[in-house]
Design a protein around this motif. Structure first.
Motif, PDB file in Angstrom:
ATOM      1  N   ASN A 439       0.812  -1.215   0.000  1.00  0.00           N
ATOM      2  CA  ASN A 439       0.000   0.000   0.000  1.00  0.00           C
ATOM      3  C   ASN A 439       0.851   1.274   0.000  1.00  0.00           C
ATOM      4  OD1 ASN A 439      -2.350  -1.521   0.074  1.00  0.00           O
ATOM      5  ND2 ASN A 439      -2.389  -1.566   2.324  1.00  0.00           N
ATOM      6  N   SER A 440       2.027   1.211   0.601  1.00  0.00           N
ATOM      7  CA  SER A 440       2.908   2.377   0.677  1.00  0.00           C
ATOM      8  C   SER A 440       4.358   1.924   0.592  1.00  0.00           C
ATOM      9  CB  SER A 440       2.665   3.142   1.986  1.00  0.00           C
ATOM     10  OG  SER A 440       3.481   4.283   2.048  1.00  0.00           O
ATOM     11  N   PRO A 441       4.890   1.751  -0.648  1.00  0.00           N
ATOM     12  CA  PRO A 441       6.258   1.238  -0.807  1.00  0.00           C
ATOM     13  C   PRO A 441       7.335   2.147  -0.214  1.00  0.00           C
ATOM     14  CG  PRO A 441       5.358   2.030  -2.901  1.00  0.00           C
ATOM     15  CD  PRO A 441       4.225   2.000  -1.940  1.00  0.00           C
ATOM     16  N   GLU A 442       7.015   3.426   0.002  1.00  0.00           N
ATOM     17  CA  GLU A 442       8.009   4.337   0.575  1.00  0.00           C
ATOM     18  C   GLU A 442       8.418   3.912   1.980  1.00  0.00           C
ATOM     19  OE1 GLU A 442       9.375   7.356  -1.147  1.00  0.00           O
ATOM     20  OE2 GLU A 442       8.687   5.786  -2.503  1.00  0.00           O
ATOM     21  N   LEU A 443       7.511   3.256   2.681  1.00  0.00           N
ATOM     22  CA  LEU A 443       7.767   2.898   4.074  1.00  0.00           C
ATOM     23  C   LEU A 443       8.951   1.957   4.241  1.00  0.00           C
ATOM     24  CD1 LEU A 443       4.149   2.415   5.511  1.00  0.00           C
ATOM     25  CD2 LEU A 443       5.762   4.262   6.010  1.00  0.00           C
ATOM     26  N   THR A 495       9.824   3.785  -7.869  1.00  0.00           N
ATOM     27  CA  THR A 495       9.291   2.680  -7.051  1.00  0.00           C
ATOM     28  C   THR A 495       9.273   1.356  -7.807  1.00  0.00           C
ATOM     29  OG1 THR A 495       7.045   3.287  -7.724  1.00  0.00           O
ATOM     30  CG2 THR A 495       7.878   4.216  -5.665  1.00  0.00           C
ATOM     31  N   GLU A 496       9.448   1.401  -9.124  1.00  0.00           N
ATOM     32  CA  GLU A 496       9.453   0.163  -9.906  1.00  0.00           C
ATOM     33  C   GLU A 496      10.479   0.268 -11.028  1.00  0.00           C
ATOM     34  OE1 GLU A 496       6.440  -2.830 -12.391  1.00  0.00           O
ATOM     35  OE2 GLU A 496       5.704  -0.935 -11.584  1.00  0.00           O
ATOM     36  N   ALA A 521      12.559  -1.662  -5.449  1.00  0.00           N
ATOM     37  CA  ALA A 521      11.945  -1.326  -6.736  1.00  0.00           C
ATOM     38  C   ALA A 521      11.963  -2.501  -7.705  1.00  0.00           C
ATOM     39  CB  ALA A 521      12.656  -0.126  -7.347  1.00  0.00           C
ATOM     40  N   PHE A 522      12.759  -3.531  -7.424  1.00  0.00           N
ATOM     41  CA  PHE A 522      12.807  -4.710  -8.281  1.00  0.00           C
ATOM     42  C   PHE A 522      11.766  -5.752  -7.884  1.00  0.00           C
ATOM     43  CE2 PHE A 522      16.935  -2.763  -8.836  1.00  0.00           C
ATOM     44  CZ  PHE A 522      17.180  -2.919 -10.191  1.00  0.00           C
ATOM     45  N   LYS A 523      11.008  -5.431  -6.807  1.00  0.00           N
ATOM     46  CA  LYS A 523       9.975  -6.353  -6.309  1.00  0.00           C
ATOM     47  C   LYS A 523      10.619  -7.713  -6.048  1.00  0.00           C
ATOM     48  CE  LYS A 523       7.238  -2.920  -7.166  1.00  0.00           C
ATOM     49  NZ  LYS A 523       6.837  -1.993  -6.109  1.00  0.00           N
ATOM     50  N   ASP A 524      10.037  -8.753  -6.629  1.00  0.00           N
ATOM     51  CA  ASP A 524      10.589 -10.102  -6.454  1.00  0.00           C
ATOM     52  C   ASP A 524      11.327 -10.577  -7.699  1.00  0.00           C
ATOM     53  OD1 ASP A 524       9.580 -10.373  -3.869  1.00  0.00           O
ATOM     54  OD2 ASP A 524       7.617 -11.000  -4.625  1.00  0.00           O
TER      55      ASP A 524
END
Length: 556
Positions: A439-443, A495-496, A521-524
């Motif tokens: 919900n909030s990737p900055e966290l 972020t991505e 930012a690379f997620k999985d």
């Protein structure tokens, strides 16, 4: 001014110096400081002093800080001298690290701590690197109410980084009046009175000289100044010649060949180095609000800077910058001689309201004036705000006086604060769950409210030999949060990360020497992260040729 190379930093100067060490190690040519003089009424940094000698010699120089940053160091305290010396010691240790190999530090001080400071500096910089203890006549009139002597001077301790440091030779027109040209010599004004004898006894320099008329000229007591061969060469060039009756020789020195004189340790010429009252009047012209009680004259700082050889492009550091006189002097010099000097000023943002509560009656008026100016300009009641206002006014004045000159009258402002980056994983620490991150990737990466520009500068402070004065631009064609620092360091805070973005980054020309990404930012997509690392690293190393960079792609 986005292109400015000047820097102003608000914060505890010890913490600032620690941060600057990484970026400016061995890069500062001139340091000038005017620390509190420990008169018994001065505010000094309230560091913790529970350290032994070994701990004092550690790289950091200090083991901690108390909550309240400023205290009055009263003479009634039994650690009166120790507190001041322990305050200044770690700051000077780091200052030495910042000096270039031909760097030099000038420290203004008065009689309260001059002797102790000399011993401290001998230990830090080395006795062999002691240059001079210059006496500056700071007052243009004596104190008739003094109990014993009227102290009309301050001292300036000078230490170099290298033992072979040499000051700039000085040209004093007052000491050149004896050069004349009565015979219209095409070489210009000359003087015949320079010594011919050796300053010390030398047996091999004791020889007779035979004049053309046969007269034998006996050597001086210590011998001639030169060997027979050198003397003959000087006679052939006309520098040495016989007097009219050929009973002696003379030495002719031309003004055009003079390389100047060593600077004097007595700075007593007000036209050159100014005095305190002059400094007060000078500042009142710039700031008629009457804010600072004891500023240094810009003449003094300009004189000090010009004691250094090849100073026109020097970076000059003042980490007790007070009213900002050093910046004022540097901008004046640049306007006068076309120099490109840069300043780094550091000042604790002292609270003027608290200062007013503790101030003596003599000082309350100027502090009230300072607070009034802050109110008028809608600024926080901080000493650093007043100094910045002075620098702005000086810049505007110089621009008006020298409209044709390309003068850097701007400055970047930095403030010390807590980190913007969450260096430890909050998931591992149990403070975040996956739902919150989605919900909030900055966290996951940054402190709430962190600004991108501040994040980039924090990352750049961790790079080696990278000044804070370099340019920072946002590459809007690549993304909303991709930045290029110093035309060489790319910081991607998107972020991505996608394959398309990585392809665009790899096509940049010129290619940055380092890329920094957010790991989250690379997620999985581990394969994309691995491919990004390998692809960009290979490109950077290809561009670098045989000079392989150590770290080319990093993740935070």
């Amino acid at each position: 001014m986005e292109t400015t190379e000047n820097v102003y930093i608000e914060g505890d100067n010890l913490e600032v110096l620690k941060m600057l060490r990484q970026n400016y190690y061995g890069a500062i040519k001139i340091i000038y400081i005017d620390p509190p003089y420990n008169t018994g009424k001065d505010f000094i940094y309230n560091d913790i002093f529970k350290m032994n000698k070994k701990e004092s010699d550690l790289e950091e120089g200090v083991i901690g800080e108390l909550g309240q940053r400023l205290v009055i160091n009263s003479k009634s305290q039994n650690r009166y001298h120790a507190k001041w010396l322990n305050m200044i010691y770690p700051r000077l240790v780091i200052a030495k690290d910042l000096l270039s190999e031909q760097g030099v530090i000038f420290i203004s001080i008065d009689y309260h701590e001059a002797a102790n400071l000399k011993k401290l500096c001998d230990e830090i910089f080395g006795e062999d690197c002691f240059v001079c203890n210059a006496i500056w006549r700071s007052s243009d009139n004596s104190n008739n109410d003094a109990k014993q002597f009227s102290y009309d001077h301050n001292e300036t301790l000078i230490y170099s980084k290298s033992v072979d440091w040499m000051p700039q030779k000085q040209y004093d027109e007052k000491k050149q009046k004896h050069f004349k040209n009565p015979d219209n010599d095409p070489k210009g004004p000359w003087f015949d009175g320079n010594p011919l004898n050796s300053p010390n006894y030398r047996e091999n320099l004791k020889y007779d000289i035979k004049a053309p008329n046969g007269t034998i000229i006996k050597p001086p007591k210590n011998g001639w100044r030169w060997s027979k061969e050198t003397l003959k060469q000087k006679m052939d060039t006309g520098e040495i010649y016989f007097n009219a009756d050929q009973t002696n020789i003379k030495r002719r020195t031309y003004l055009r060949d003079m390389k100047g004189l060593p600077p004097s340790s007595l700075w007593i010429d007000f036209e050159k180095t100014g005095h305190n009252r002059q400094a007060k009047y000078e500042l009142l012209e710039e700031m008629p609000e009457n804010i600072f009680d004891t500023p240094k004259p810009t003449k003094l700082i300009k004189y000090i800077i010009n004691l250094v050889v090849d100073n026109k492009e020097a970076t000059i550091l003042d980490f007790f910058s007070g009213s900002g006189t050093t910046a004022d002097a540097i901008m004046q010099l640049n306007a006068e001689d076309g120099g490109k000097r840069k300043f780094i000023l550091v000042q604790l943002p002292e609270d003027l309201d608290k200062g007013l509560e503790k101030a003596s009656n003599d000082n309350k008026t100027t502090i009230k004036n300072a607070i009034g100016l802050c109110e008028k300009k809608h600024l926080p009641h901080k000493l650093s705000e007043i100094a910045k206002e002075r620098i702005r006014r000086v810049g505007e004045k110089i621009k008006q006086e020298f409209p044709e000159n390309d003068i850097d009258d701007g400055f970047k402002v930095f403030k010390t604060s807590d980190t913007n980056i969450k260096w430890n994983s909050l998931i591992d620490m149990g403070q975040l769950d996956v739902t919150q991150i989605e919900n909030s990737p900055e966290l996951i990466d940054f402190i709430p409210g962190a600004d991108d520009v501040n994040i980039v500068y924090e990352l750049m402070l961790r790079q080696r030999d990278l000044p804070l004065s370099e340019s920072l631009v946002r590459l809007s064609d690549l993304g909303k949060r991709t930045y290029l620092y110093a035309s060489s360091y790319l910081v991607c805070l998107e972020t991505e990360i996608t394959e398309e973005l990585v392809s665009k980054l790899s096509e940049l020309d010129p290619l940055p020497i380092k890329f920094i990404f957010r790991d989250s930012a690379f997620k999985d997509d581990i394969s994309l992260k691995d491919e990004t690392f390998r692809r960009l690293k290979a490109l950077i190393e290809k561009n670098a040729g045989t000079n392989k960079p150590a770290y080319t792609v990093e993740f935070i």
